[in-house]
Design a protein around this motif. Structure first.
Motif, PDB file in Angstrom:
ATOM      1  N   ARG A   1       0.839  -1.195   0.000  1.00 58.74           N
ATOM      2  CA  ARG A   1       0.000   0.000   0.000  1.00 58.74           C
ATOM      3  C   ARG A   1       0.880   1.254   0.000  1.00 58.74           C
ATOM      4  O   ARG A   1       1.740   1.417   0.875  1.00 58.74           O
TER       5      ARG A   1
ATOM      6  N   GLY B   1      -2.620   5.839  -0.872  1.00 58.38           N
ATOM      7  CA  GLY B   1      -3.747   4.932  -0.711  1.00 58.38           C
ATOM      8  C   GLY B   1      -3.831   3.852  -1.769  1.00 58.38           C
ATOM      9  O   GLY B   1      -4.567   2.880  -1.603  1.00 58.38           O
TER      10      GLY B   1
ATOM     11  N   GLN C   1      -2.838   0.590  -4.047  1.00 59.60           N
ATOM     12  CA  GLN C   1      -2.139  -0.668  -3.835  1.00 59.60           C
ATOM     13  C   GLN C   1      -1.460  -1.076  -5.134  1.00 59.60           C
ATOM     14  O   GLN C   1      -2.082  -1.061  -6.197  1.00 59.60           O
TER      15      GLN C   1
ATOM     16  N   ASN D   1       3.863   0.941  15.656  1.00 59.29           N
ATOM     17  CA  ASN D   1       2.693   1.544  15.023  1.00 59.29           C
ATOM     18  C   ASN D   1       2.890   1.623  13.502  1.00 59.29           C
ATOM     19  O   ASN D   1       4.028   1.652  13.017  1.00 59.29           O
TER      20      ASN D   1
ATOM     21  N   ARG E   1      -6.538 -12.725   5.625  1.00 57.57           N
ATOM     22  CA  ARG E   1      -5.339 -12.264   4.943  1.00 57.57           C
ATOM     23  C   ARG E   1      -4.634 -13.485   4.347  1.00 57.57           C
ATOM     24  O   ARG E   1      -4.765 -14.606   4.856  1.00 57.57           O
TER      25      ARG E   1
ATOM     26  N   ALA F   1      -2.584  -5.358   9.076  1.00 53.95           N
ATOM     27  CA  ALA F   1      -3.105  -3.993   9.040  1.00 53.95           C
ATOM     28  C   ALA F   1      -4.610  -4.035   9.197  1.00 53.95           C
ATOM     29  O   ALA F   1      -5.308  -4.763   8.488  1.00 53.95           O
ATOM     30  N   GLY F   2      -5.118  -3.297  10.167  1.00 55.32           N
ATOM     31  CA  GLY F   2      -6.558  -3.258  10.406  1.00 55.32           C
ATOM     32  C   GLY F   2      -7.029  -1.823  10.515  1.00 55.32           C
ATOM     33  O   GLY F   2      -6.349  -0.889  10.105  1.00 55.32           O
ATOM     34  N   VAL F   3      -8.193  -1.640  11.082  1.00 56.01           N
ATOM     35  CA  VAL F   3      -8.766  -0.308  11.271  1.00 56.01           C
ATOM     36  C   VAL F   3      -9.153  -0.174  12.742  1.00 56.01           C
ATOM     37  O   VAL F   3     -10.100  -0.824  13.199  1.00 56.01           O
ATOM     38  N   PRO F   4      -8.474   0.686  13.520  1.00 55.52           N
ATOM     39  CA  PRO F   4      -7.279   1.425  13.099  1.00 55.52           C
ATOM     40  C   PRO F   4      -6.011   0.640  13.428  1.00 55.52           C
ATOM     41  O   PRO F   4      -6.055  -0.304  14.213  1.00 55.52           O
ATOM     42  N   GLY F   5      -4.916   1.039  12.901  1.00 60.23           N
ATOM     43  CA  GLY F   5      -3.611   0.504  13.283  1.00 60.23           C
ATOM     44  C   GLY F   5      -3.373  -0.940  12.921  1.00 60.23           C
ATOM     45  O   GLY F   5      -3.976  -1.494  11.995  1.00 60.23           O
TER      46      GLY F   5
ATOM     47  N   GLN G   1      -3.143  -5.043  14.166  1.00 57.28           N
ATOM     48  CA  GLN G   1      -3.839  -5.928  15.090  1.00 57.28           C
ATOM     49  C   GLN G   1      -3.407  -7.367  14.863  1.00 57.28           C
ATOM     50  O   GLN G   1      -2.918  -7.724  13.784  1.00 57.28           O
TER      51      GLN G   1
ATOM     52  N   ASP H   1      -1.386  -6.749   3.374  1.00 57.47           N
ATOM     53  CA  ASP H   1      -1.935  -6.349   4.677  1.00 57.47           C
ATOM     54  C   ASP H   1      -1.416  -7.190   5.833  1.00 57.47           C
ATOM     55  O   ASP H   1      -2.049  -7.263   6.896  1.00 57.47           O
TER      56      ASP H   1
END
Length: 413
Positions: free
Chosen positions: A213, A217, A219, A239, A269, A309-313, A315, A344
Motif C-alpha cells: 500500500r 492509498g 495498492q 505503530n 489475509r 493492518a486493520g482499522v485502526p492501526g 492488530q 496487509d
C-alpha cells in the motif's frame, strides 16, 4: 490495538559478528591482483577428511551449511517438480529400489555432483563416482533427512576402495557441496542448500504479484514498486507508518520460486513469502501482551498470531492455515524502517537470521548510503551485492568459529 511490541532476543556473539560485518569494506572485488613478475602459487594440496569429520564445521541444517529442512517431497506433491533426473554417464547410480529415485535431486545438487564426477575421474583415472543413496521416498532415513528433499547424496567410488573415501570427501568439498560428512566407512554423505532458501539465495522474497500500500492509498504489485516510493510499514514503536523504499535486496522478475503461504481468517489475509523470510508472530494470548517476535515463515504454524493492518492501526490475526505454492517472481524491497506491510500482513525486509534489530543494524550503512541519494534509483536484477557480502563474510566467521546464530540443529544424513 496498542502499539505492537517486539520482543528483543539479544545474542552477544551475533552482535559481535554483525559489528564485524559492519566494519568490513563494502566492496565486492577489492584487493590486490596478481603482481606482474610474482611467482605463481603451487597447486594447493588436498587434505583428506578424517573419519567422522564434516566440513564446514557446523551442523548440517544450519546457515553455514545446507540450511533448514523444508519438508519431505513426495511424487504427488507440488514440490516434486523441484527435482530433476541426473543421467550423467560418468556417475554410477546404485538404484537398489529400481525406481530411479537415486537419480532425482535438486538442480544445485545435480550441478555439484556432476562437478565432483569430473574431479573423481581426474584424481583416479578409470574410476567413476558412485551414488548409493539419493532422493528417498520410502522413509529409510532419519527424521528431517535432506535425502527426503533430494538435497543429499551418499557416495563412494566405483571401485569401492575405502582408502579413497577421505580424499573423496575432500573432493566433494572442493566441488561445492554445502556440507560434506565422512559419515561411514562405507560412504561419504554430501548435501546442498535449498534452491529457494535464503541460505542459497542470501535473501528472502515475496512473489511478483504481492501487493503493498502506497502513501496515496493505492495498492501496487511489488513488480511495479520503485525505489523512492513510500509504502505502509511498521515503525520502531510498533505503530503503522509509511517508509521509503531504498533498494531491492533481491529482484528476479522471471524466476519461479517456492513460497510459504500464511492464511488468517479474522480478518482474512493471505501472504506468500520464502521459507527463511521473517514475519512477526506470537504463540498465544500471553505473548500478545508481551510482544511479537521475528519468526521464519517456515516455522509459522496454525494457531499462532501474526500482525496485520486493520482499522485502526495494526492488530493480531490468528493463523488458520499454512501451505506452499510456486509463483513467478522474487522481490525483496528494503525500506528505511526495515519492515513493510505486504498483502496487509506485517513482514520484515530481512531473512536468514531471526534477529530483526540486529539485521536492521547490519544494513545501516546501506540504508544511509541510499537515504542520502548516493545510490542508484534504478532497480537492477538479481541479489544485491551488499547482502551477498554480509553472507559470505558471515559464513567465513561462522565456519571458523563453529557457531551458528540460528541455533545448533541435528547433524547427519
Amino acid at each position: 490495538m496498542a502499539a505492537a511490541r517486539l520482543r528483543p532476543r539479544p545474542r552477544l556473539r551475533l552482535s559481535l559478528l554483525l559489528l564485524l560485518l559492519l566494519l568490513a569494506p563494502a566492496a565486492r572485488g577489492c584487493g590486490p591482483g596478481r603482481v606482474v613478475g610474482s611467482r605463481r602459487r603451487p597447486p594447493r594440496k588436498l587434505v583428506p577428511l578424517a573419519y567422522k569429520q564434516f566440513s564446514p564445521n557446523v551442523p548440517e541444517k544450519t546457515l553455514g551449511a545446507s540450511g533448514r529442512y523444508e519438508g519431505k517431497i513426495a511424487r504427488s506433491s507440488e514440490r516434486f517438480k523441484e527435482l530433476t533426473p541426473n543421467y550423467n554417464p560418468d556417475i554410477i547410480f546404485k538404484d537398489e529400489e529400481n525406481t530411479g529415485a537415486d537419480r532425482l535431486m535438486t538442480q544445485r545438487c545435480k550441478d555439484r555432483l556432476n562437478s565432483l564426477a569430473i574431479s573423481v575421474m581426474n584424481q583416479w583415472p578409470g574410476v567413476k563416482l558412485r551414488v548409493t543413496e539419493g532422493w528417498d521416498e520410502d522413509g529409510h532415513h532419519s527424521e528431517e533427512s535432506l535425502h527426503y528433499e533430494g538435497r543429499a547424496v551418499d557416495i563412494t567410488t566405483s571401485d569401492r576402495d575405502r582408502n579413497k573415501y577421505g580424499l573423496l570427501a575432500r573432493l566433494a568439498v572442493e566441488a561445492g557441496f554445502d556440507w560434506v560428512y565422512y559419515e561411514s566407512k562405507a560412504h561419504v554423505h554430501c548435501s546442498v542448500k535449498s534452491e529457494h532458501s535464503a541460505a542459497a539465495k542470501t535473501g528472502g522474497c515475496f512473489p511478483a504479484e504481492a501487493r503493498v500500500r502506497l502513501e496515496n492509498g493505492a495498492q501496487v504489485a511489488l513488480s511495479a514498486l520503485q525505489p523512492g516510493d513510500r509504502v505502509l510499514a511498521m515503525g520502531e514503536d510498533g505503530n503503522p507508518t509509511f517508509s521509503d523504499v531504498l533498494i531491492f535486496l533481491d529482484r528476479e522478475p522471471t524466476t519461479q520460486r517456492a513460497f510459504h503461504v500464511i492464511e488468517t481468517l479474522d480478518p482474512p489475509r493471505r501472504l506468500a513469502l520464502t521459507p527463511a523470510h521473517l514475519l512477526f508472530t506470537a504463540n498465544n494470548h500471553t505473548e500478545l501482551a508481551t510482544g511479537f517476535r521475528a519468526t521464519f515463515a517456515s516455522q509459522v504454524q496454525p494457531g499462532q498470531y501474526v500482525l496485520v493492518a486493520g482499522v485502526p492501526g495494526l492488530q493480531p490475526a490468528r493463523v488458520a492455515a499454512v501451505s506452499t505454492r510456486t509463483a513467478p517472481g522474487a522481490y525483496a524491497p528494503l525500506t528505511k524502517h526495515g519492515t513493510l506491510v505486504v498483502e496487509d500482513v506485517v513482514a520484515s525486509c530481512f531473512a536468514t537470521v531471526a534477529e530483526q534489530r540486529l539485521a536492521q543494524l547490519a544494513f545501516w550503512p546501506l540504508r544511509l548510503y541510499h537515504s542520502l541519494s548516493w545510490g542508484s534509483r534504478t532497480p537492477g536484477e538479481g541479489v544485491h551485492w551488499y547482502p551477498q557480502l554480509l553472507y559470505r563474510l558471515g559464513r567465513l566467521l561462522l565456519d571458523e568459529d563453529s557457531f551458528h546464530p540460528l541455533g545448533m540443529a541435528g547433524m547427519g544424513s
